[in-house]
Design a protein around this motif. Structure first.
Motif, PDB file in Angstrom:
ATOM      1  N   GLY A   1      30.010  45.550  47.029  1.00 43.27           N
ATOM      2  CA  GLY A   1      29.634  46.928  47.304  1.00 43.27           C
ATOM      3  C   GLY A   1      28.930  47.455  46.096  1.00 43.27           C
ATOM      4  O   GLY A   1      27.771  47.158  45.831  1.00 43.27           O
TER       5      GLY A   1
ATOM      6  N   ASP B   1      34.126  40.578  44.402  1.00 39.84           N
ATOM      7  CA  ASP B   1      33.328  40.757  45.602  1.00 39.84           C
ATOM      8  C   ASP B   1      32.710  39.454  46.055  1.00 39.84           C
ATOM      9  O   ASP B   1      32.339  38.608  45.259  1.00 39.84           O
TER      10      ASP B   1
ATOM     11  N   THR C   1      38.568  47.432  52.204  1.00 40.12           N
ATOM     12  CA  THR C   1      38.068  48.188  51.053  1.00 40.12           C
ATOM     13  C   THR C   1      37.203  49.365  51.468  1.00 40.12           C
ATOM     14  O   THR C   1      36.864  50.205  50.638  1.00 40.12           O
TER      15      THR C   1
ATOM     16  N   ARG D   1      34.235  49.243  52.029  1.00 38.88           N
ATOM     17  CA  ARG D   1      32.896  49.128  51.449  1.00 38.88           C
ATOM     18  C   ARG D   1      31.986  48.452  52.462  1.00 38.88           C
ATOM     19  O   ARG D   1      32.434  47.674  53.307  1.00 38.88           O
TER      20      ARG D   1
END
Lengths: 242, 507
Positions: free
Chosen positions: B64, B70, B434, B436
């Motif tokens: 993100g 990530d 999340t 995101r």
């Protein structure tokens, strides 16, 4: 490219093009004009579905629902009323407001005059017709689309035209080729009446159902039976092989 | 309905059904309120992924704002012609991984199916997963002409669905607008040699020249992959088929068109049961069509179908033979502030997919992706905006017909991330944990193998930042309608108009 059809889209940030418009001399496209234009566009879209391949039913239904919504709102407004039919050759595209005008919100338009910009970016539309006087009553859109229907009362005629669209979608009876089949009962196209409706009736072999269908097809009932002859009756008719 | 089939034709043993199987059906979780326990399911379930058993690596967060754990998506491969002139027949119309993820099938507008197979992982080169290479190509459907209606029936493959693998061969269902076909894909790597009555080239020998007899033997040959149509399910749909879905009993499947849904047995081609019929008595009253349908992944009597009015109906086949009355109706009340003439069109659901767990389902409408909990009918539990910047452009998108584009959506193997396509060859992923999201682009530019994809951003209005793309620059002819996610790994297949992109996470 914004448009698949090659229409150049005027950039939203061109306030400087507003100059040259004589203030107040030309009316701005009102909400009702936008709405009328959307209605016309929708009807054109419905007409354009007569292609070689069967039209997308979902798309047609969604467009038709949009048309109905507009019609209902115009009826509530009291702006929906019968108008004399236009000259035969006039296509609804003439009345289409330029898309970027149409799609701009009413609030945005209050300070702008879009008319001078028509010629630039909209080569496909007849220029100069986009801005109509605000007092102009909305024309009944179907009069130019379904020629010969000019005698119909617009409201009833409109509903009938919408119905025609769905009959067309179901039975494809438009055009000269399809007129050969005009007398054929549209329920013939409903294979379910013949096939899946026969689930469980295992007494006859798989071929006999189709043979019965074929023999029934050679002597079609008249088109006036279309609404009278229900699917059940039709299926029974085939089963007893009349 | 299932018991009727016992009278229609004998249940012959076949690769699809074990001998003497009754209509195998596991009881659903009570009121679909509890997730299926890991132990649930019979022998047919072994190969199917379950959310609770996914590897740890799939729990990583999405890229993100960057940083930390990530996932980084890398370009892996692209299949298809390079030039911009797209042949109509090459337009990809469906993409689907099989249950193990080893095979990836695509269907195109020309009626062809192309299956890619993942290479066995090279243990030495541990930094990359196996590549997908062409395994089989065959013509699934041909164009037909409906003489009654004077209309062509397109050969375009609308959907492909794989059957779980039971033996050495693979089976898939492919469908065009009217006909569903069951294809068997099998490998042949040996052939018999040494016939007595035939020469090696197949010509028959003169029997008088045969003086000795020998037993033919199998000799190895180059691997050949053959696809053969095993069943053809035809003449059951008046309208265009938009969905097929295989039941969790692996014996039956449904096919849905605009107005009806039929239930088939994989062995039986001349009968199907109509289980949903929304055709009005008078076609002039038609205002709503079926847009997608799917069986519940665990509950063999449950399926859902979505409509052009933005509703989803869940039906239980035990309730009645014709499931015209839904058990549940999922619909979100309309936001009055966003109401316009286009509200209904953009609420039309283009795809519906159950989560692997069976607890949730995802729907895609024109602007958003919604996650529904099967226990809550009045609103989705999560909503993700795919390209909200298009809301102010709806009129233009109506004019050029883009508003009718049907985007699909898919879950990852652990149901933690969902993905869907957009315009300009962009596709979007939303991490449910999340919250995101990321926008990526499928493009041949700047994409060497194992290049990490750069996140993209669309500038809705105002000053455009560097590397952002303004809405007016988006190419609406480049749309990603079909995406698929490997059932176990972070490998995704993304179809642009005529190219298939494969991306995987950085290993």
């Amino acid at each position: 490219m914004m448009f698949a059809r090659g229409l150049k889209r005027k950039s939203a940030e061109e306030p400087e093009d507003v100059e040259g418009c004589s203030a107040g001399a030309q009316a701005m496209p009102s909400y009702s004009l936008q709405r009328q234009s959307l209605l016309d566009m929708s009807l054109v879209k419905l007409q354009l579905c007569h292609m070689l391949v069967e039209p997308n039913l979902c798309r047609s239904v969604l467009i038709a629902n949009t048309v109905r919504q507009i019609q209902e709102e115009m009826t509530r407004d009291g702006t929906w009323r019968a108008v004399a039919p236009q000259a035969a050759g006039r296509a609804p595209l003439d009345r289409l407001v330029a898309t970027d005008i149409l799609c701009r919100s009413v609030r945005e338009q209050e300070g702008e005059c879009p008319a001078p910009d028509m010629g630039d970016g909209q080569p496909d539309l007849v220029p100069g017709l986009a801005v109509a006087p605000a007092a102009q009553a909305p024309r009944s859109p179907q009069s130019s689309l379904w020629e010969g229907d000019s005698s119909r009362e617009s409201r009833g005629g409109f509903q009938k035209s919408l119905d025609q669209i769905f009959e067309t979608l179901e039975s494809k009876t438009s055009g000269s080729v399809e007129e050969l089949f005009a007398d054929v009962d549209s329920s013939y196209y409903d294979l379910d009446a013949v096939l899946t409706g026969m689930v469980g009736s295992t007494s006859s072999g798989p071929g006999s159902g189709l043979q019965a269908f074929a023999s029934a097809a050679t002597s079609p009932p008249s088109s006036s039976c279309r609404s009278d002859l229900g699917e059940l009756d039709h299926a029974v008719e085939i089963l007893v092989e009349t | 309905p299932p018991s009727c089939w016992l009278f229609c034709s004998p249940l012959l043993p076949s690769p699809l059904t074990p001998a003497l199987s009754p209509h195998r059906c596991h009881p659903p979780p009570s009121a679909l309120s509890t997730p299926p326990s890991p132990g649930e399911g019979g022998e047919f379930r072994k190969q199917r992924p379950r959310g609770t058993q996914q590897g740890h690596h799939l729990q990583r967060n999405m890229a993100g704002a960057g940083g930390g754990n990530d996932i980084q998506w890398c370009f892996s491969q692209v299949k298809g012609a390079v030039d911009d002139d797209v042949a109509e027949a090459d337009i990809i119309s469906t993409v689907e991984f099989n249950h193990s993820g080893e095979l990836l099938a695509t269907g195109d507008k020309g009626g062809r199916v192309v299956i890619f197979q993942q290479e066995q992982e090279n243990k030495i080169q541990s930094h990359s997963r196996g590549e997908y290479n062409v395994y089989s190509t065959f013509q699934s459907h041909e164009p037909e002409f409906d003489y009654l209606k004077s209309l062509e029936i397109e050969e375009k493959i609308n959907k492909i669905r794989w059957l779980p693998q039971k033996n050495a061969a693979q089976f898939l269902l492919s469908t065009n607008d009217k006909t569903i076909k069951l294809w068997k894909i099998s490998e042949r790597d040996k052939r018999p040699e040494g016939y007595n009555l035939k020469e090696e080239d197949g010509r028959y020998r003169d029997p008088t020249t045969v003086t000795t007899l020998r037993v033919p033997v199998f000799r190895p040959m180059d691997l050949m992959v053959e696809a053969s149509p095993r069943r053809i399910f035809a003449n059951a749909h008046t309208y265009h088929i938009n969905s097929i879905s295989i039941n969790s009993d692996y014996e039956t499947y449904l096919s849905a068109d605009d107005l009806r849904i039929n239930l088939w047995h994989l062995e039986i081609t001349d009968r199907s049961f109509n289980i949903v019929d929304i055709k009005p008595a008078n076609m002039e009253e038609l205002t709503e069509v079926i847009t997608a349908a799917e069986f519940h992944p665990n509950s063999c009597n449950t399926f859902v179908y979505s409509s052009s009015k933005g509703t989803i109906r869940l039906c239980d086949m035990r309730a009645s033979a014709l499931c015209d009355r839904h058990s549940k109706l999922f619909e979100e009340p309309e936001d009055p502030s966003n109401r316009s003439f286009f509200s209904e069109i953009i609420s039309s659901i283009s795809d519906v997919k159950f989560s692997h767990s069976g607890r949730y389902m995802m729907t895609r409408d024109y602007l958003s992706v919604k996650i529904w909990d099967l226990n809550m009918e009045n609103r989705p539990v999560e909503t993700y905006q795919v390209h909200e910047y298009l809301r102010s452009k709806l009129c233009s998108l109506y004019e050029n017909d883009c508003i009718f584009d049907k985007f699909e959506c898919c879950w990852n193997g652990s149901d933690s991330v969902v993905m869907t396509g957009s315009y300009n060859n962009f596709f979007r992923m939303f991490d449910r944990n999340t919250k995101r999201d990321i926008t990526l682009e499928a493009s041949r530019e700047n994409n060497k193998p194992r290049t990490v994809l750069k996140p993209r951003k669309v500038c809705a209005s105002g000053k455009r930042k560097k590397d952002e793309i303004s809405v007016d620059s988006l190419d609406f002819n480049k749309k990603i309608l079909h995406t698929a996610w490997h059932p176990k790994e972070n490998i995704i297949a993304v179809a642009t108009t005529n190219n298939l992109y494969i991306f995987q996470d950085k290993v």
